[in-house]
Write an enzyme that holds these catalytic residues in place. Structure first.
Site, short mmCIF file in Angstrom:
data_model
loop_
_atom_site.label_atom_id
_atom_site.label_comp_id
_atom_site.label_asym_id
_atom_site.label_seq_id
_atom_site.Cartn_x
_atom_site.Cartn_y
_atom_site.Cartn_z
CE LYS A 1 -4.41 -1.73 0.99
NZ LYS A 1 -5.99 -1.57 1.34
CE LYS B 1 -5.83 -8.61 -2.29
NZ LYS B 1 -6.50 -8.21 -0.85
CE LYS C 1 -13.53 -3.45 -0.11
NZ LYS C 1 -12.16 -2.78 0.69
P1 ATP Z 1 -8.46 -3.30 -0.86
O1 ATP Z 1 -8.09 -3.11 -2.42
O2 ATP Z 1 -9.05 -2.06 -0.77
O3 ATP Z 1 -7.56 -3.65 -0.23
P2 ATP Z 1 -9.76 -5.83 -0.87
O4 ATP Z 1 -10.78 -5.57 -2.40
O5 ATP Z 1 -8.29 -6.76 -0.52
O6 ATP Z 1 -9.40 -4.11 -0.54
P3 ATP Z 1 -10.69 -5.91 2.17
O7 ATP Z 1 -11.16 -4.87 2.31
O8 ATP Z 1 -9.00 -5.78 2.22
O9 ATP Z 1 -10.72 -5.68 0.20
O10 ATP Z 1 -10.68 -7.54 2.16
C1 ATP Z 1 -11.69 -7.41 2.30
C2 ATP Z 1 -11.54 -9.90 3.01
O11 ATP Z 1 -12.17 -10.07 1.52
C3 ATP Z 1 -10.86 -9.77 3.35
O12 ATP Z 1 -11.22 -10.79 4.27
C4 ATP Z 1 -9.82 -10.19 2.51
O13 ATP Z 1 -9.45 -11.91 2.38
C5 ATP Z 1 -10.99 -11.22 1.51
N1 ATP Z 1 -10.89 -10.78 0.04
C6 ATP Z 1 -10.39 -9.56 -0.96
N2 ATP Z 1 -9.60 -9.37 -2.20
C7 ATP Z 1 -9.77 -11.02 -2.09
C8 ATP Z 1 -9.96 -12.20 -3.04
N3 ATP Z 1 -9.49 -11.49 -3.93
N4 ATP Z 1 -10.26 -13.49 -2.68
C9 ATP Z 1 -10.36 -13.62 -1.84
N5 ATP Z 1 -11.20 -13.17 -0.30
C10 ATP Z 1 -10.51 -12.34 -1.02
#
Ligand code: ATP
Ligand code: LTN
Length: 335
Positions: free
Chosen positions: A115, A197, A200
């Site tokens: 980040k 991964k 969002k």
């Molecule tokens: P950002 O992009 O804002 O960091 P993010 O999409 O990684 O966000 P988070 O809010 O950090 O999402 O995560 C919310 C939940 O979703 C967490 O439990 C995280 O482990 C899960 N998660 C996020 N991305 C994935 C993914 N690609 N596959 C499986 N689980 C995910």
């Protein structure tokens, strides 16, 4: 333990629009676990501001996320769904835990490294201390298990370390939490760069399926998904794009990867992409209708927000008062 049940805590940030990765990796498991555990599902808006946010958008997204929790099937009468910023104990315990956490430990966190590379103009102290606030979230409720995607395991490890360190000094104050990673859907990858991964905050909208995407958009994104030139549907590391499509298909249909490979044996990538697109659209449609229904019921959602914040604060303050006493803060004068 709460009312004879083990305690579960998890949270999601109200940044960006939720993706299929968030749903399959997190939310879907939350729904499954809600009967077995006493659950606290938090909208972690305080974590969101570690990256600069537009106030109106942040507020709107926090509400949308809470609605999504309910739409996904979590019953707010049974599980506690609330905003982190409505329970001040989170920030208070985080401050205390900051004083039991070492700079070196935080420096090792890969999410911080990722980040801060992404937001080089705003590497703030909050971003650095992000895992400590997460530790406070979890420890406040004496949580036994914490369902997360595999990207959050490092933060869980540090939470356990901080809790153990505190307990070693002050006695058994915190329950040591265990991570829970679902077997399927734990790591859904980007449709454009399958080595990354699905996230969002990805700038390329074609990389992610958003939970509110309509059927045409979903199918179009899957059609454009990056695969390879092997022209063979197999579940193996050398074909991360195809593997990801199979993972998504399996997470949505409860099939095994073996069953999916068999089903698509001898068929082209186009067929697989179409089938996955259709399946995902079918899974998301009922969720989207429920979101629309709930969003229209302002009074109901407001009551959930109020009642659950009070319930969360009750349990959180119990732990916070104990911690404050243990470390030597003056007790409150009652009456
Ligand atoms: P950002 O992009 O804002 O960091 P993010 O999409 O990684 O966000 P988070 O809010 O950090 O999402 O995560 C919310 C939940 O979703 C967490 O439990 C995280 O482990 C899960 N998660 C996020 N991305 C994935 C993914 N690609 N596959 C499986 N689980 C995910
Ligand atoms: N850091 C997590 C969100 C999060 C969380 C938590 C998850 C904040 N506090 C406590 C589980 C338990 C994330 O980015 N997914």
């Amino acid at each position: 333990m709460l009312d004879g049940k083990k305690v579960l805590f998890s949270g999601m940030q109200s940044t960006g629009n939720l993706t299929l990765g968030n749903y399959l990796g997190a939310l879907k498991n939350w729904v499954k676990l809600a009967d077995e555990y006493e659950c606290f599902y938090c909208v972690v808006d305080e974590h969101s501001i570690t990256v600069r946010q537009d106030p109106a958008t942040l507020r709107k997204r926090a509400r949308a996320l809470l609605i999504l929790y309910i739409a996904a099937g979590i019953d707010p009468e049974k599980s506690c769904l609330y905003y982190q910023s409505h329970v001040s104990a989170h920030a208070e315990l985080a401050w205390i835990l900051n004083c039991f956490t070492y700079m070196g430990e935080m420096n090792r966190m890969t999410q911080f490294k990722d980040k801060s590379a992404k937001h080089a103009d705003n590497i703030n102290v909050g971003l650095f201390a992000y895992p400590v606030l997460m530790a406070a979230d979890i420890l406040l409720y004496q949580s036994d298990i914490v369902p997360v995607g595999s990207d959050q395991l490092q933060h869980l490890e540090i939470t356990r370390d901080i809790a153990q360190r505190f307990n070693n000094i002050y006695g058994d104050v915190f329950t040591i939490p265990e991570p829970y990673v679902g077997k399927v859907g734990a790591r859904i990858m980007s449709l454009q760069e399958p080595s990354k991964k699905m996230s969002k905050s990805d700038e390329n909208p074609n990389a992610s399926i958003y939970l509110m995407d309509d059927r045409d958009t979903i199918i179009r994104k899957f059609k454009r998904a990056v695969t390879d030139s092997e022209a063979m549907i197999a579940y193996r590391e050398e074909q991360p794009g195809i593997r990801n499509l199979i993972d998504i298909y399996c997470a949505c249909t409860n099939k095994t990867s073996g069953e999916a490979v068999k089903e698509f044996e001898g068929r082209g990538y186009g067929d697989l992409k179409m089938a996955v697109g259709e399946t995902v659209a079918d899974v998301l449609l009922p969720l989207q209708s429920r979101v629309a229904e709930l969003s229209a019921d302002k009074a109901y959602i407001d009551s959930v927000i109020k009642n659950n914040a009070e319930k969360a604060a009750y349990y959180a303050n119990k732990t916070l008062r104990k911690v404050q006493h243990k470390i030597g803060f003056p007790d409150r004068v009652r009456g």
